[in-house]
Design a protein around this motif. Structure first.
Motif, PDB file in Angstrom:
ATOM      1  N   GLN A  20       0.851  -1.189   0.000  1.00 27.60           N
ATOM      2  CA  GLN A  20       0.000   0.000   0.000  1.00 27.60           C
ATOM      3  C   GLN A  20       0.891   1.245   0.000  1.00 27.60           C
ATOM      4  O   GLN A  20       2.002   1.198   0.527  1.00 27.60           O
ATOM      5  N   ARG A  22       0.125   1.497  -3.199  1.00 29.65           N
ATOM      6  CA  ARG A  22       0.108   1.095  -4.604  1.00 29.65           C
ATOM      7  C   ARG A  22      -0.942   0.023  -4.880  1.00 29.65           C
ATOM      8  O   ARG A  22      -1.504  -0.033  -5.972  1.00 29.65           O
ATOM      9  N   GLU A  24      -3.929  -0.288  -3.541  1.00 25.23           N
ATOM     10  CA  GLU A  24      -5.224   0.365  -3.710  1.00 25.23           C
ATOM     11  C   GLU A  24      -5.294   1.079  -5.053  1.00 25.23           C
ATOM     12  O   GLU A  24      -6.327   1.034  -5.746  1.00 25.23           O
ATOM     13  N   ALA A  25      -4.197   1.732  -5.451  1.00 26.60           N
ATOM     14  CA  ALA A  25      -4.171   2.408  -6.755  1.00 26.60           C
ATOM     15  C   ALA A  25      -4.330   1.397  -7.889  1.00 26.60           C
ATOM     16  O   ALA A  25      -5.001   1.662  -8.899  1.00 26.60           O
ATOM     17  N   ALA A  27      -5.934  -1.502  -7.694  1.00 24.71           N
ATOM     18  CA  ALA A  27      -7.330  -1.944  -7.710  1.00 24.71           C
ATOM     19  C   ALA A  27      -8.226  -0.894  -8.349  1.00 24.71           C
ATOM     20  O   ALA A  27      -9.126  -1.221  -9.146  1.00 24.71           O
ATOM     21  N   ASP A  28      -7.980   0.382  -8.039  1.00 27.13           N
ATOM     22  CA  ASP A  28      -8.780   1.453  -8.637  1.00 27.13           C
ATOM     23  C   ASP A  28      -8.602   1.487 -10.150  1.00 27.13           C
ATOM     24  O   ASP A  28      -9.571   1.677 -10.905  1.00 27.13           O
ATOM     25  N   ALA A  29      -7.364   1.315 -10.609  1.00 28.01           N
ATOM     26  CA  ALA A  29      -7.100   1.363 -12.047  1.00 28.01           C
ATOM     27  C   ALA A  29      -7.727   0.171 -12.776  1.00 28.01           C
ATOM     28  O   ALA A  29      -8.165   0.290 -13.919  1.00 28.01           O
ATOM     29  N   GLY A  31     -10.505  -1.255 -11.895  1.00 27.99           N
ATOM     30  CA  GLY A  31     -11.946  -1.070 -11.921  1.00 27.99           C
ATOM     31  C   GLY A  31     -12.676  -2.385 -11.733  1.00 27.99           C
ATOM     32  O   GLY A  31     -12.385  -3.162 -10.823  1.00 27.99           O
ATOM     33  N   SER A  32     -13.628  -2.658 -12.622  1.00 29.27           N
ATOM     34  CA  SER A  32     -14.434  -3.875 -12.504  1.00 29.27           C
ATOM     35  C   SER A  32     -13.616  -5.136 -12.720  1.00 29.27           C
ATOM     36  O   SER A  32     -14.047  -6.236 -12.346  1.00 29.27           O
ATOM     37  N   ALA A  34     -10.903  -5.790 -11.209  1.00 33.50           N
ATOM     38  CA  ALA A  34     -10.142  -6.091  -9.997  1.00 33.50           C
ATOM     39  C   ALA A  34     -10.523  -7.446  -9.417  1.00 33.50           C
ATOM     40  O   ALA A  34      -9.690  -8.129  -8.815  1.00 33.50           O
TER      41      ALA A  34
END
Length: 299
Positions: A20, A22, A24-25, A27-29, A31-32, A34
């Motif tokens: 972290q 990174r 979380e970033a 997972a956000d990038a 998106g679906s 993940a």
């Protein structure tokens, strides 16, 4: 991200293990997408770097049993790790080339943050990875040392303990005294009961192993640093397997169980072995509170 997305499009299982924030970033990038990737916080998994290879082995064994291509991203080295952790991460990266054979279907990328890491860490990466991607360009590493690097690091020396440390020898019939000494040392340093028990058990496993595998006597040294309690077991024997303690030992395996147990109990385990002998050093983090004087002799 492109490496992972390419794998998803091809239906290839992928594990991403980065610290972290990174993770979380990442997972956000995604998106679906993940949910299609196994995401692991490397700051937890790799807190003790010796636990990382077993996780990769489990991933390969679960998803690649029939030769299916797999992808992984692993970042065990980041700014802020202490010198002992960095040394074990460097050994881990070299050992990956031994732990995962070339005919296994894992394609693994290891990101290094060149904006934060020093040149020693980056030089180590060039020596432990056969291929590099820099500025978007892939090329072979001219510094890659392969199995020779494993031999060099595993046979290396650990830093000497501070001048203020305690030392005792041990032999058969004295292991109960060793456990008592380590317990008194841990209590005096303020280690909580649970963690003190972990340290005592780890050292008991290592000293028992030392005597079981032929050493008539061994040496136990222990001390404290700013952040850790450290216990070191040393003898004249030699370990031939640099992956000791990084493979879950099966019932048919004779040896390695003590180091494996120490890796599950301690925050860091360092193993070095050569013709000079073997040293196993375990580290456990502790709090600042100091309790009453130790009981019993520490030797």
């Amino acid at each position: 991200m492109g490496f992972v997305r390419d794998g998803l499009e091809l239906g290839q299982p992928c594990l991403v293990a980065v610290p972290q924030p990174r993770l979380e970033a990442f997972a956000d990038a995604l998106g679906s997408d993940a949910d299609e990737v196994q995401l692991v916080d490397m700051s937890e998994l790799g807190d003790n770097p010796a636990r990382i290879i077993p996780a990769w082995r489990e991933f390969v064994d679960r998803h690649g049993a029939h030769g299916e291509p797999l992808r992984g991203v692993g970042e065990p080295i980041w700014f802020g790790r202490g010198p002992a952790e960095m040394a074990e991460c460097a050994l881990h990266e070299a050992l990956l080339n031994v732990a995962v054979s070339p005919d296994e279907p894992l394609w693994l990328r290891c990101p290094y943050d060149v904006s934060e890491l020093d040149e020693d860490a980056l030089h180590g990466a060039r020596r432990s990875h056969p291929a590099l991607i820099e500025a978007g360009r892939q090329q072979g590493s001219r510094s890659y040392a392969g199995a020779l690097l494993v031999e060099e690091l595993f046979a290396g020396s650990l830093p000497e303990p501070p001048a203020v440390h305690q030392r005792r020898t041990f032999a058969k019939g004295e292991l109960a005294d060793v456990r008592h000494a380590v317990s008194a040392f841990a209590r005096h340093a303020g280690l909580g009961p649970g963690r003190a028990d972990d340290l005592v058990l780890a050292v008991a496993e290592l000293t028992t192993n030392s005597l079981r595998h032929g050493a008539p006597t061994g040496v136990l040294r222990f001390w404290r640093t700013e952040d850790h309690l450290v216990c070191e077991v040393r003898d004249d024997g030699r370990i031939d397997d640099p992956l000791v303690g990084r493979r879950m030992p099966g019932p048919e395996v004779d040896g390695g169980r003590g180091v494996w147990i120490a890796n599950q109990l301690c925050d860091l385990v360092q193993v070095r072995s050569s013709e000079r002998g073997t040293v196993v050093r375990v580290l456990v983090r502790f709090g600042p509170t100091i309790v009453g004087p130790p009981t019993g002799s520490l030797g």
